[in-house]
Design a protein around this motif. Structure first.
Motif, PDB file in Angstrom:
ATOM      1  N   SER A 111       8.150  -0.197 -26.413  1.00 48.63           N
ATOM      2  CA  SER A 111       9.383   1.040 -26.362  1.00 48.63           C
ATOM      3  C   SER A 111       9.923   1.173 -28.044  1.00 48.63           C
ATOM      4  O   SER A 111      10.427   2.257 -28.118  1.00 48.63           O
ATOM      5  N   VAL A 112      10.152  -0.487 -28.850  1.00 47.91           N
ATOM      6  CA  VAL A 112       9.778   0.465 -30.402  1.00 47.91           C
ATOM      7  C   VAL A 112       8.913   1.011 -31.246  1.00 47.91           C
ATOM      8  O   VAL A 112       8.828   1.833 -31.630  1.00 47.91           O
ATOM      9  N   SER A 113       8.375   0.688 -30.251  1.00 49.46           N
ATOM     10  CA  SER A 113       6.956   1.812 -31.114  1.00 49.46           C
ATOM     11  C   SER A 113       7.047   3.304 -30.591  1.00 49.46           C
ATOM     12  O   SER A 113       6.630   4.240 -31.735  1.00 49.46           O
ATOM     13  N   GLU A 160       8.755   6.447 -21.197  1.00 48.57           N
ATOM     14  CA  GLU A 160      10.662   6.501 -21.847  1.00 48.57           C
ATOM     15  C   GLU A 160      11.625   6.112 -20.318  1.00 48.57           C
ATOM     16  O   GLU A 160      11.960   4.599 -21.057  1.00 48.57           O
ATOM     17  N   SER A 161      11.646   6.590 -19.476  1.00 51.41           N
ATOM     18  CA  SER A 161      11.953   6.129 -18.970  1.00 51.41           C
ATOM     19  C   SER A 161      11.572   5.150 -17.890  1.00 51.41           C
ATOM     20  O   SER A 161      12.497   4.110 -17.426  1.00 51.41           O
ATOM     21  N   ILE A 162      10.390   5.285 -17.978  1.00 47.38           N
ATOM     22  CA  ILE A 162       9.257   3.638 -17.154  1.00 47.38           C
ATOM     23  C   ILE A 162      10.026   2.215 -17.881  1.00 47.38           C
ATOM     24  O   ILE A 162       9.680   1.317 -17.377  1.00 47.38           O
ATOM     25  N   MET A 163      10.018   2.932 -18.684  1.00 48.88           N
ATOM     26  CA  MET A 163       9.746   1.466 -19.882  1.00 48.88           C
ATOM     27  C   MET A 163      11.699   0.923 -20.374  1.00 48.88           C
ATOM     28  O   MET A 163      11.439  -0.142 -19.626  1.00 48.88           O
ATOM     29  N   ALA A 164      12.006   1.939 -19.728  1.00 49.33           N
ATOM     30  CA  ALA A 164      13.990   1.579 -19.059  1.00 49.33           C
ATOM     31  C   ALA A 164      13.922   0.677 -18.240  1.00 49.33           C
ATOM     32  O   ALA A 164      14.365   0.202 -17.331  1.00 49.33           O
ATOM     33  N   LEU A 165      13.595   1.317 -16.923  1.00 47.59           N
ATOM     34  CA  LEU A 165      13.284   0.767 -15.784  1.00 47.59           C
ATOM     35  C   LEU A 165      13.013  -0.475 -15.640  1.00 47.59           C
ATOM     36  O   LEU A 165      13.195  -1.403 -15.232  1.00 47.59           O
ATOM     37  N   VAL A 166      11.630  -0.572 -15.994  1.00 44.16           N
ATOM     38  CA  VAL A 166      11.068  -2.078 -16.455  1.00 44.16           C
ATOM     39  C   VAL A 166      12.046  -3.203 -17.139  1.00 44.16           C
ATOM     40  O   VAL A 166      12.298  -3.806 -16.600  1.00 44.16           O
ATOM     41  N   GLN A 167      12.724  -2.835 -18.628  1.00 42.94           N
ATOM     42  CA  GLN A 167      13.216  -3.569 -18.910  1.00 42.94           C
ATOM     43  C   GLN A 167      14.691  -3.892 -18.678  1.00 42.94           C
ATOM     44  O   GLN A 167      14.836  -4.396 -18.263  1.00 42.94           O
ATOM     45  N   THR A 168      15.468  -3.141 -17.781  1.00 45.81           N
ATOM     46  CA  THR A 168      16.120  -3.232 -16.760  1.00 45.81           C
ATOM     47  C   THR A 168      15.592  -4.183 -15.549  1.00 45.81           C
ATOM     48  O   THR A 168      16.977  -5.306 -14.900  1.00 45.81           O
ATOM     49  N   PHE A 202       0.203  -1.353  -0.109  1.00 52.18           N
ATOM     50  CA  PHE A 202      -0.335   0.136  -0.012  1.00 52.18           C
ATOM     51  C   PHE A 202       1.039   1.234   0.226  1.00 52.18           C
ATOM     52  O   PHE A 202       0.161   1.899  -0.959  1.00 52.18           O
ATOM     53  N   ALA A 203       2.119   0.966   1.065  1.00 54.29           N
ATOM     54  CA  ALA A 203       3.023   2.033   0.916  1.00 54.29           C
ATOM     55  C   ALA A 203       3.628   2.621  -0.203  1.00 54.29           C
ATOM     56  O   ALA A 203       3.170   3.630  -0.944  1.00 54.29           O
ATOM     57  N   ALA A 204       3.923   1.728  -1.085  1.00 52.38           N
ATOM     58  CA  ALA A 204       4.422   2.027  -2.375  1.00 52.38           C
ATOM     59  C   ALA A 204       3.891   2.391  -3.678  1.00 52.38           C
ATOM     60  O   ALA A 204       4.055   3.152  -4.226  1.00 52.38           O
ATOM     61  N   ILE A 205       2.100   1.337  -3.990  1.00 60.21           N
ATOM     62  CA  ILE A 205       1.475   2.209  -4.305  1.00 60.21           C
ATOM     63  C   ILE A 205       0.710   3.983  -3.923  1.00 60.21           C
ATOM     64  O   ILE A 205       1.566   4.856  -5.172  1.00 60.21           O
ATOM     65  N   ARG A 206       0.824   4.259  -2.619  1.00 59.63           N
ATOM     66  CA  ARG A 206       0.397   5.533  -2.231  1.00 59.63           C
ATOM     67  C   ARG A 206       1.784   6.266  -2.995  1.00 59.63           C
ATOM     68  O   ARG A 206       1.224   6.950  -3.505  1.00 59.63           O
ATOM     69  N   ASP A 207       2.594   5.961  -2.653  1.00 57.22           N
ATOM     70  CA  ASP A 207       4.103   6.767  -3.191  1.00 57.22           C
ATOM     71  C   ASP A 207       4.214   6.830  -4.049  1.00 57.22           C
ATOM     72  O   ASP A 207       4.375   8.269  -4.906  1.00 57.22           O
ATOM     73  N   ALA A 208       4.266   5.204  -4.978  1.00 55.25           N
ATOM     74  CA  ALA A 208       3.997   5.741  -6.603  1.00 55.25           C
ATOM     75  C   ALA A 208       2.947   6.254  -7.319  1.00 55.25           C
ATOM     76  O   ALA A 208       2.912   7.688  -7.902  1.00 55.25           O
ATOM     77  N   THR A 209       1.607   6.761  -7.024  1.00 52.39           N
ATOM     78  CA  THR A 209       0.482   7.566  -7.418  1.00 52.39           C
ATOM     79  C   THR A 209       0.949   9.117  -6.964  1.00 52.39           C
ATOM     80  O   THR A 209       0.683  10.158  -7.618  1.00 52.39           O
TER      81      THR A 209
END
Length: 183
Positions: free
Chosen positions: A134-136, A86-94, A60-67
């Protein structure tokens, strides 16, 4: 593989009730929750409820902080170039790449070769749409740069040629209203 917790095998309706009860009690009152679960026919100790409650509280804290972070970013830093995505995609890919590398180092006792292959297949399946997105995104960004450059060239020509051609004002309007590019 470690056995699943007693809470994880509860029926969904009971687990949802427990989640609500934990949040309503502000993640306290574990003895009372233990007694309530016992009344419902489930023998789960206070310590296990506490561990589960900590896990739910972190989630819940992670969701609240991200929101909140997303709200602040949107409010304070408009993102016309979509660099956040773009940054989020790079983070998820990493993160997915790190997970894949970690999974390769797991010893044989973590499952049979078939189970490992199934895990890799699931990871690859989950990775495919992210790579596609990411490619799109890169493709669209390239097209936007090309259109922007072409519009700039046309605007220069219009400014130099004067009458009888499309006016500079018309080209600027096309750029901003139709293509959504603000120079």
């Amino acid at each position: 593989m470690a056995p699943r917790s007693h809470i994880e095998v509860l029926p969904v309706s009971v687990r949802e009730w427990l989640d609500r009860a934990l949040t309503e009690r502000n993640f306290s009152g574990y003895r009372e929750l233990e007694a309530l679960l016992r009344e419902k026919g489930y023998s789960i100790g206070r310590a296990q409820i506490s561990r589960y409650g900590q896990k739910v509280q972190r989630r819940f804290a992670a969701i609240r902080d991200a929101t909140e972070a997303a709200r602040q970013l949107t409010k304070g830093a408009p993102d016309d170039q979509d660099t956040r995505s773009e940054s989020i995609m790079a983070l998820v890919q990493t993160e997915l790449l790190n997970s894949l590398l970690e999974a390769q180092t797991i010893k044989e006792e973590a499952g049979s070769p078939v189970e490992r292959a199934e895990r890799f297949a699931r990871m690859a399946k989950n990775l495919a749409p992210i790579i596609h997105a990411s490619v799109s995104l890169k493709k669209l960004q390239g097209q936007l740069k090309k259109i922007s450059a072409e519009m700039a060239t046309l605007e220069q020509e219009a400014a130099q040629q004067g009458k009888g051609h499309v006016s500079l004002e018309t080209l600027k309007r096309v750029r901003e209203e139709i293509y959504g590019i603000i120079a």
